[in-house]
Design a protein around this motif. Structure first.
Motif, PDB file in Angstrom:
ATOM      1  N   ARG A 158       0.836  -1.202   0.000  1.00 27.08           N
ATOM      2  CA  ARG A 158       0.000   0.000   0.000  1.00 27.08           C
ATOM      3  C   ARG A 158       0.871   1.252   0.000  1.00 27.08           C
ATOM      4  O   ARG A 158       2.016   1.243   0.487  1.00 27.08           O
ATOM      5  N   ASP A 205      -0.701  -1.187  -6.822  1.00 27.64           N
ATOM      6  CA  ASP A 205      -1.588  -1.578  -5.728  1.00 27.64           C
ATOM      7  C   ASP A 205      -2.972  -1.892  -6.288  1.00 27.64           C
ATOM      8  O   ASP A 205      -3.789  -1.005  -6.514  1.00 27.64           O
ATOM      9  N   SER A 228      -5.495  -2.999  -4.939  1.00 29.34           N
ATOM     10  CA  SER A 228      -6.625  -2.663  -4.072  1.00 29.34           C
ATOM     11  C   SER A 228      -7.151  -1.262  -4.333  1.00 29.34           C
ATOM     12  O   SER A 228      -8.307  -0.964  -4.039  1.00 29.34           O
ATOM     13  N   ARG A 258      -1.909  -5.633   2.384  1.00 31.83           N
ATOM     14  CA  ARG A 258      -3.337  -5.409   2.219  1.00 31.83           C
ATOM     15  C   ARG A 258      -4.090  -6.636   2.726  1.00 31.83           C
ATOM     16  O   ARG A 258      -3.983  -7.725   2.153  1.00 31.83           O
TER      17      ARG A 258
END
Length: 334
Positions: A190, A264, A266, A290
């Protein structure tokens, strides 16, 4: 060690919510500017599992609060006093004071602000379920008296992707046909607020940078994704490398290719949900800080390393629900 079939299941939630079986629920969302719900691709996965679990629990969603007998807050990790979600939730709840409320399994941390203020003026009870012991203990010990006065009951269950693990492949959608695909080692570090220690001040940059960020968010989504992938690439590679160093002694990376997903997945400004799902489903193994990359990867049988980051939610979920699962290893911050 624990195979997927022996992970925590929905029996705890069924017991906690038995009285609501057969009832209609209205979903109270955290909604930001331009009426866009908050959350990332991990929250989207969590939400998809949540909707399937509601059917299992016998709770039907309705479009209007006037048709509901209970309010529902979807599961997640956004109830922190440094995030927008508590204030957004308080604003919505103030408009709906008379219906009971269920906050589905959450991680929480209120360092300064009393969470009882979210329920000011409510005339009905609230059931607040934590997804790990650390959050449950924090709410009980730090804020238990004021929450009790606000009509809040605190309970403990499990992260819903864990307890709803039988629905994870289905929730990942169209990529379920990728079983056996080996796209190499998936690295997902992250870059946001939780990349550091959560007791450090949030660095939002200069006024000019904040203005530029707000401007970028108005761009078409695919344009924004393309710009963000290019401008964050160097930082992402550095963060991925630092994270990989923490597990290199336990993972034979020399015999494993790297996944092509070098950002990333996410973050919805960097990847779509379909890309998020394809990356996890196709990976041979995963190293990530994550939580909702690590959990579905492990459930799908990938060798997974969950690296500690941010506040206590990752370690809390691992200790409470995942520590006996063979596919996942938790790596503590040094």
């Amino acid at each position: 060690m624990t195979p997927v079939g022996q992970l925590p299941d929905l029996s705890g939630l069924r017991s906690l919510l038995a009285e609501w079986r057969g009832h209609a629920g209205y979903l109270v969302e955290y909604v930001g500017p331009r009426a866009i719900p908050l959350g990332n691709n991990g929250d989207e996965l969590l939400g998809r599992v949540f909707l399937r679990v509601l059917r299992d629990l016998g709770i039907t969603l309705v479009r209007r609060p006037s048709d509901a007998s209970v309010l529902l807050v979807r599961p997640g990790g956004a109830l922190l006093d440094r995030y927008q979600a508590p204030a957004l939730l308080a604003g919505r709840l103030a408009q709906l004071p008379d219906l009971p409320l269920i906050i589905f399994p959450h991680s929480s941390w209120f360092e300064r602000d009393d969470p009882a203020t979210m329920f000011a003026g409510r005339r009905s009870r609230t059931l607040w379920i934590s997804r790990e012991e650390r959050s449950h203990r924090h709410l009980r010990d730090a804020w238990g008296e004021s929450l009790a006065r606000a009509g809040v009951t605190l309970e403990l269950d499990h992260d819903m992707v864990v307890s709803g693990n039988s629905y994870v492949a289905q929730a990942l959608g169209a990529v379920t046909g990728r079983t056996g695909v080996d796209d190499g080692l998936l690295l997902v570090a992250r870059l946001g607020v939780e990349a550091g220690r959560m007791n450090e001040p949030i660095d939002r940059g200069t006024w000019y940078r904040q203005l530029a960020v707000r401007g970028l968010r108005r761009l078409p989504h695919r344009t924004l994704v393309s710009i963000r992938q290019r401008t964050t690439r160097d930082r992402q590679i550095a963060a991925n490398s630092r994270m990989l160093t923490k597990v290199s002694s336990e993972l034979a990376t020399s015999r494993m290719s790297m996944s092509p997903w070098c950002f990333d997945i996410s973050d919805p400004s960097l990847a779509s949900f379909d890309e998020f799902a394809r990356a996890i489903s196709g990976a041979a193994a995963a190293v990530t800080d994550r939580l909702h990359v690590a959990v579905p990867a492990a459930i799908l049988g990938k060798r997974t390393f969950l690296v500690e980051s941010g506040y206590h939610k990752a370690g809390g979920v691992y200790e409470h629900s995942l520590r006996d699962m063979e596919a996942i290893t938790f790596v503590r911050r040094t």
